[in-house]
Design an enzyme around this catalytic site. Structure first.
Site, mmCIF file in Angstrom:
data_model
loop_
_atom_site.group_PDB
_atom_site.id
_atom_site.type_symbol
_atom_site.label_atom_id
_atom_site.label_comp_id
_atom_site.label_asym_id
_atom_site.label_seq_id
_atom_site.Cartn_x
_atom_site.Cartn_y
_atom_site.Cartn_z
ATOM 1 N N HIS A 1 0.858 -1.187 0.000
ATOM 2 C CA HIS A 1 0.000 0.000 0.000
ATOM 3 C C HIS A 1 0.894 1.237 0.000
ATOM 4 O O HIS A 1 1.950 1.253 0.598
ATOM 5 C CB HIS A 1 -0.889 0.028 1.253
ATOM 6 C CG HIS A 1 -2.058 0.935 1.117
ATOM 7 N ND1 HIS A 1 -1.973 2.283 1.344
ATOM 8 C CD2 HIS A 1 -3.332 0.693 0.735
ATOM 9 C CE1 HIS A 1 -3.154 2.845 1.129
ATOM 10 N NE2 HIS A 1 -4.003 1.897 0.755
ATOM 11 N N ASP B 1 -7.987 -5.083 -0.381
ATOM 12 C CA ASP B 1 -8.447 -5.926 -1.504
ATOM 13 C C ASP B 1 -8.104 -7.391 -1.326
ATOM 14 O O ASP B 1 -8.561 -8.233 -2.101
ATOM 15 C CB ASP B 1 -7.811 -5.409 -2.802
ATOM 16 C CG ASP B 1 -8.347 -4.037 -3.165
ATOM 17 O OD1 ASP B 1 -7.543 -3.120 -3.376
ATOM 18 O OD2 ASP B 1 -9.586 -3.880 -3.164
HETATM 19 C C1 SDX Z 1 -6.086 0.264 -3.065
HETATM 20 O O1 SDX Z 1 -4.274 4.698 -2.008
HETATM 21 C C2 SDX Z 1 -5.257 4.107 -1.467
HETATM 22 O O2 SDX Z 1 -5.746 4.484 -0.404
HETATM 23 C C3 SDX Z 1 -5.809 2.938 -2.246
HETATM 24 C C4 SDX Z 1 -6.860 2.096 -1.539
HETATM 25 C C5 SDX Z 1 -8.135 2.870 -1.313
HETATM 26 O O3 SDX Z 1 -8.894 2.484 -0.390
HETATM 27 O O4 SDX Z 1 -8.443 3.776 -2.117
HETATM 28 O O5 SDX Z 1 -6.365 1.643 -0.283
HETATM 29 C C6 SDX Z 1 -7.242 0.884 -2.383
HETATM 30 O O6 SDX Z 1 -5.802 0.614 -4.174
HETATM 31 C C7 SDX Z 1 -5.253 -0.742 -2.327
HETATM 32 C C8 SDX Z 1 -4.025 -1.229 -3.155
HETATM 33 C C9 SDX Z 1 -4.502 -2.319 -4.114
HETATM 34 N N1 SDX Z 1 -3.419 -2.699 -5.054
HETATM 35 C C10 SDX Z 1 -2.816 -3.874 -4.965
HETATM 36 O O7 SDX Z 1 -3.038 -4.717 -4.108
HETATM 37 C C11 SDX Z 1 -1.812 -4.127 -6.103
HETATM 38 C C12 SDX Z 1 -0.509 -4.708 -5.536
HETATM 39 N N2 SDX Z 1 0.192 -3.673 -4.776
HETATM 40 C C13 SDX Z 1 1.216 -2.903 -5.441
HETATM 41 O O8 SDX Z 1 1.057 -2.719 -6.797
HETATM 42 C C14 SDX Z 1 1.699 -1.704 -4.626
HETATM 43 O O9 SDX Z 1 1.912 -2.150 -3.348
HETATM 44 C C15 SDX Z 1 0.845 -0.453 -4.594
HETATM 45 C C16 SDX Z 1 0.498 0.024 -5.952
HETATM 46 C C17 SDX Z 1 -0.388 -0.693 -3.811
HETATM 47 C C18 SDX Z 1 1.666 0.640 -3.883
HETATM 48 O O10 SDX Z 1 2.742 0.905 -4.704
HETATM 49 P P1 SDX Z 1 3.815 2.054 -4.337
HETATM 50 O O11 SDX Z 1 3.412 2.808 -3.132
HETATM 51 O O12 SDX Z 1 4.079 2.829 -5.589
HETATM 52 O O13 SDX Z 1 5.078 1.214 -3.914
HETATM 53 P P2 SDX Z 1 6.142 0.628 -4.896
HETATM 54 O O14 SDX Z 1 5.471 0.019 -6.098
HETATM 55 O O15 SDX Z 1 7.172 1.665 -5.127
HETATM 56 O O16 SDX Z 1 6.724 -0.589 -4.014
HETATM 57 C C19 SDX Z 1 7.831 -0.392 -3.150
HETATM 58 C C20 SDX Z 1 8.618 -1.719 -3.252
HETATM 59 C C21 SDX Z 1 9.068 -2.043 -4.686
HETATM 60 O O17 SDX Z 1 10.221 -2.877 -4.601
HETATM 61 P P3 SDX Z 1 11.714 -2.149 -4.678
HETATM 62 O O18 SDX Z 1 11.710 -1.323 -5.962
HETATM 63 O O19 SDX Z 1 11.817 -1.297 -3.430
HETATM 64 O O20 SDX Z 1 12.671 -3.304 -4.719
HETATM 65 O O21 SDX Z 1 7.772 -2.805 -2.850
HETATM 66 C C22 SDX Z 1 7.593 -3.686 -3.959
HETATM 67 C C23 SDX Z 1 7.941 -2.903 -5.210
HETATM 68 O O22 SDX Z 1 8.353 -3.768 -6.260
HETATM 69 N N3 SDX Z 1 6.166 -4.084 -3.965
HETATM 70 C C24 SDX Z 1 5.718 -5.300 -4.238
HETATM 71 C C25 SDX Z 1 4.321 -5.234 -4.090
HETATM 72 N N4 SDX Z 1 3.958 -3.980 -3.730
HETATM 73 C C26 SDX Z 1 5.119 -3.274 -3.675
HETATM 74 N N5 SDX Z 1 6.370 -6.445 -4.594
HETATM 75 C C27 SDX Z 1 5.565 -7.527 -4.807
HETATM 76 N N6 SDX Z 1 4.200 -7.521 -4.656
HETATM 77 C C28 SDX Z 1 3.567 -6.414 -4.311
HETATM 78 N N7 SDX Z 1 2.213 -6.393 -4.169
#
Ligand code: SDX
Length: 424
Positions: A302, A359
């Site tokens: 998140h 989710d």
């Molecule tokens: C919602 O914003 C809100 O409030 C949203 C929400 C709402 O109520 O409106 O809460 C609803 O959208 C919840 C999120 C649902 N999405 C997912 O479940 C999709 C999977 N999650 C990711 O795509 C990710 O965690 C996000 C998009 C939710 C957040 O992404 P960020 O904040 O841009 O973080 P990032 O992608 O920069 O991740 C930081 C690190 C990275 O690795 P490094 O580059 O540091 O090595 O964490 C890793 C990412 O690759 N990472 C994951 C991951 N989520 C982050 N690695 C594997 N699986 C994951 N799910």
């Protein structure tokens, strides 16, 4: 309360005011940064940038806190209902009995759709994605209610928007679902209560009160989440004084993405893939950690929560309760629990503070309620409507709000002269 921050650049020192909110969060106000220093800021994904001052929702990602108008989500999920929470988000206070009855009476006034909208719904192919149906039909509503096109949205328009959209989006979703299964639509019966009425329009047969209550709790948990991607989209579109239907329709489209609301559908598809692959969730955790593999663990991580998403905790308990009540043995739930336990112990996820989000478990409940997977994100729309409308209203009542128009840093070609095609 204001302090100052100092920015030193090329020998000059610029004082920038710092504002502090009611929860002691502080922000540097850069409203005059470019005018005084010629500098702008760049912030990929707006990870460190606030877009507004808001009183609607407070969340603290480090502590896993979520409150609507100051009320903890745990108390609202336990004691309130979705219509009351919608009133709270929109008006800022919990309603009296009279206010609550009047609010629900207003929602009940919209127990049907204009015939033209019904005709539009009937044009969509049965395999259309419900998010495309909801987004385009909400936008189409602007063609049937011209009074909403008034750029200076009156208080009456703003009030009407929340009750009308809460009622009509529910009908749009249920009516389209019935079309996809080749059945006639069922009329809305507001006397059943908001969530039970929705389930009654979706499914044949008696709707169990506990099932309706589980859905109502899910809608409460999705009702608002401060400046998430879709709420920010509603604000950006609303900032140009576009009408409420255009703003909400844009929010629906932003929510559709699998990194945002589309994740609940993607979680179920991921769990199905793991099940069909033999149930080895460790294999998928390895994929999620592999930088060369685009696979992400859907429902994990998140932007703000670097602790458990408080909503995920509540939904996980509700999952167990409703599956036991319905006597549903869903192997996907066992896979989800195993996946969660394994990920929470894995250094990659621990180091990056990746926890289950709202989710991760919600799709398992929707599936147990009989809602088709491709409708899960539309269910998120139904829940988030009051939040979007509350954020839109706050924006339109903000005396200092300006049209959203970010700057950029240009990194393209510098000036060059046109060449005739014979010279290229
Ligand atoms: C919602 O914003 C809100 O409030 C949203 C929400 C709402 O109520 O409106 O809460 C609803 O959208 C919840 C999120 C649902 N999405 C997912 O479940 C999709 C999977 N999650 C990711 O795509 C990710 O965690 C996000 C998009 C939710 C957040 O992404 P960020 O904040 O841009 O973080 P990032 O992608 O920069 O991740 C930081 C690190 C990275 O690795 P490094 O580059 O540091 O090595 O964490 C890793 C990412 O690759 N990472 C994951 C991951 N989520 C982050 N690695 C594997 N699986 C994951 N799910």
């Amino acid at each position: 309360m204001s302090d100052n921050a100092k920015l030193e650049f090329k020998g000059e020192v610029y004082e920038l005011p710092v504002i502090t909110g009611s929860e002691k969060e502080s922000a540097i106000d850069i409203t005059k940064l470019r005018a005084t220093s010629g500098l702008i800021t760049i912030d990929n994904g707006f990870m460190n940038t606030g877009s507004c001052l808001s009183s609607v929702t407070f969340l603290n990602g480090e502590k896993g806190i979520l409150r609507y108008r100051g009320y903890p989500i745990e108390q609202l999920a336990d004691k309130s209902d979705f219509v009351e929470v919608s009133y709270l988000l929109y008006n800022g206070e919990l309603p009296t009995k009279a206010q609550s009855d009047a609010f629900y009476a207003d929602i009940s006034k919209f127990a049907s759709l204009p015939d033209g909208v019904k005709n539009i719904l009937n044009q969509f192919p049965a395999d259309a994605h419900p998010m495309g149906v909801v987004s385009s039909t909400v936008s189409a509503l602007s063609c049937f209610y011209p009074e909403f096109l008034n750029p200076e949205a009156t208080d009456e328009i703003k009030e009407k928007a929340i009750t009308q959209l809460m009622a009509q989006v529910k009908i749009i979703m249920a009516n389209f679902y019935r079309k996809t299964i080749g059945k006639d639509p069922v009329d809305s019966n507001p006397a059943l209560g908001y969530s039970k009425d929705f389930l009654n329009m979706m499914f044949d047969g008696e709707i169990d009160d506990e099932v309706a209550s589980a859905l109502d709790t899910l809608l409460i948990l999705h009702a608002d989440h401060e400046q998430n991607c879709s709420a920010s989209t509603v604000r950006v579109v609303g900032s140009s004084q576009a009408n409420i239907f255009a703003s909400v329709s844009s929010g629906v489209d932003a929510l559709w993405g699998q990194l945002h609301g589309g994740a609940n559908q993607a979680v179920l598809e991921m769990l199905e893939e793991i099940k069909n692959d033999g149930g080895d969730y460790e294999k998928f955790i390895a994929k999620a950690k592999d930088k060369n593999d685009p696979f992400k663990l859907m429902g994990f991580g998140h932007r703000v929560y670097k602790n458990f998403d408080p909503r995920a905790k509540i939904i996980k308990v509700a999952c167990d309760t409703i599956l036991e009540k319905l006597d549903v043995q869903d192997p996907l739930l066992e896979i989800a629990k195993g996946l969660e336990q394994a990920a929470l112990k894995d250094e990659y996820f621990v180091q990056r503070n990746l926890y289950p989000n709202v989710d991760f478990y919600s799709g398992i409940i929707y599936k147990a309620l009989g809602i088709p997977t491709n409708m899960f994100t539309a269910m998120f729309v139904l829940g988030r409507l009051p939040g979007w409308l509350s954020q839109w209203k706050e924006l339109r009542e903000d005396k200092v709000a300006k049209i959203a128009r970010p700057r950029q840093v240009y990194v393209g070609e510098t000036e060059r002269n046109y060449k005739d095609i014979s010279e290229r």
